[in-house]
Scaffold this motif. Structure first.
Motif, PDB file in Angstrom:
ATOM      1  N   ARG A  43       0.714  -1.058   0.145  1.00  0.00           N
ATOM      2  CA  ARG A  43      -0.053   0.057   0.050  1.00  0.00           C
ATOM      3  C   ARG A  43       0.914   1.336   0.122  1.00  0.00           C
ATOM      4  N   THR A  45      -1.025   4.732   0.198  1.00  0.00           N
ATOM      5  CA  THR A  45      -2.015   5.829   0.493  1.00  0.00           C
ATOM      6  C   THR A  45      -2.046   6.270   1.873  1.00  0.00           C
ATOM      7  N   HIS A  47      -5.089   7.801   4.559  1.00  0.00           N
ATOM      8  CA  HIS A  47      -6.492   7.603   5.096  1.00  0.00           C
ATOM      9  C   HIS A  47      -7.084   8.861   4.788  1.00  0.00           C
ATOM     10  N   ASP A  48      -8.246   8.684   3.860  1.00  0.00           N
ATOM     11  CA  ASP A  48      -8.964  10.015   3.612  1.00  0.00           C
ATOM     12  C   ASP A  48     -10.263   9.753   4.670  1.00  0.00           C
ATOM     13  N   ALA A  51     -13.982  10.314   3.089  1.00  0.00           N
ATOM     14  CA  ALA A  51     -14.353   9.209   2.349  1.00  0.00           C
ATOM     15  C   ALA A  51     -14.313   7.962   3.284  1.00  0.00           C
ATOM     16  N   ALA A  53     -11.641   6.022   3.905  1.00  0.00           N
ATOM     17  CA  ALA A  53     -11.018   4.899   3.054  1.00  0.00           C
ATOM     18  C   ALA A  53      -9.791   5.345   2.885  1.00  0.00           C
ATOM     19  N   LEU A  55      -7.691   6.506   0.498  1.00  0.00           N
ATOM     20  CA  LEU A  55      -7.581   7.062  -0.764  1.00  0.00           C
ATOM     21  C   LEU A  55      -6.800   8.225  -1.173  1.00  0.00           C
ATOM     22  N   SER A  56      -6.010   8.579  -0.407  1.00  0.00           N
ATOM     23  CA  SER A  56      -5.475  10.026  -0.246  1.00  0.00           C
ATOM     24  C   SER A  56      -4.042   9.703  -0.604  1.00  0.00           C
ATOM     25  N   TYR A  57      -3.395  10.667  -1.494  1.00  0.00           N
ATOM     26  CA  TYR A  57      -1.924  10.732  -1.627  1.00  0.00           C
ATOM     27  C   TYR A  57      -1.382  11.939  -1.432  1.00  0.00           C
TER      28      TYR A  57
END
Length: 229
Positions: A43, A45, A47-48, A51, A53, A55-57
């Motif tokens: 992995r 990323t 944590h967003d 969302a 989830a 998904l964040s960069y």
């Protein structure tokens, strides 16, 4: 080339806009480790929270390179979740050193101290089935803000840390060292976190430093952590 893999929960994956202690560790290794190394994991990323989830960069430093962002960490994941994943992940990523911070979420939501310790032991066994020479550095659970008002939870955290120390002593092997890091004496959840649990910038440095100093003191790997560079 040594291949390091961070393994952890929300304190390790971090959330959008943060540096993470993983970033601080990467900076330290770039500065202090005298040979080639890689940060590995399935992995990359953050944590967003919006969302809910991973998904964040949006790392705080946009120049944090993608190859150094790798990890095996997840918001709400603990020893319970990582034990079934670690054998295949270590094998696939060819990890040599696991930098592990787990347990708080287990004790808070899933398992008691004894069950959590058993999952930790399973994790070690599974990791070694993938790489019999894997090295592991493990952080104790740092009591968070909940432990200040929930005496039963605080007791479970203390009990698990006792069981963790025993498990590390029992399972340590010359061919596959297992090392218990020390929580920094100066770590203060009211100063080193932004919400009583998750590290802010000073907390990130202290967590990375605890792992880095343990590796230096026990294995002579790198040099003492310096948060000022």
């Amino acid at each position: 080339m040594l291949r390091f893999m961070p393994v952890g929960d929300s304190m390790t994956i971090g959330s959008a806009g943060e540096h993470t202690w993983r970033y601080r560790m990467w900076q330290h290794l770039c500065r202090a480790y005298g040979g080639p190394f890689a940060i590995v994991g399935p992995r990359e990323t953050l944590h967003d929270k919006a969302a809910d989830a991973p998904l964040s960069y949006e790392y705080a430093d946009p120049d944090f390179p993608a190859h150094a962002r790798r990890h095996l960490a997840g918001w709400g994941e603990g020893w319970l979740h990582m034990a079934p994943l670690i054998r295949e992940t270590v094998k696939r990523e060819r990890a040599d050193v696991l930098l592990v911070s787990l347990g708080l979420i287990d004790l808070g939501f899933y398992t008691d101290a004894e069950q959590t310790a058993e999952n930790m032991r399973r994790f070690v066994t599974e990791a070694r089935l993938a790489n019999p020479r894997v090295r592991m550095v493990v952080l104790p659970v740092i009591p968070n803000v909940r432990a200040e008002s929930d005496a039963e939870f605080a007791t479970e955290v203390a009990r698990f840390n006792e069981l963790l120390a025993k498990a590390v002593a029992d399972l340590d092997e010359p061919s596959s060292p297992l090392l218990l890091a020390s929580v920094p004496e100066s770590y203060d959840i009211h100063f080193d976190t932004y919400d009583g649990t998750h590290p802010n910038a000073s907390g990130e440095h202290k967590l990375a430093g605890a792992l880095a100093d343990a590796m230096y003191q026990a294995w002579g790997l790198g040099e003492p952590y310096d948060a000022g560079t």
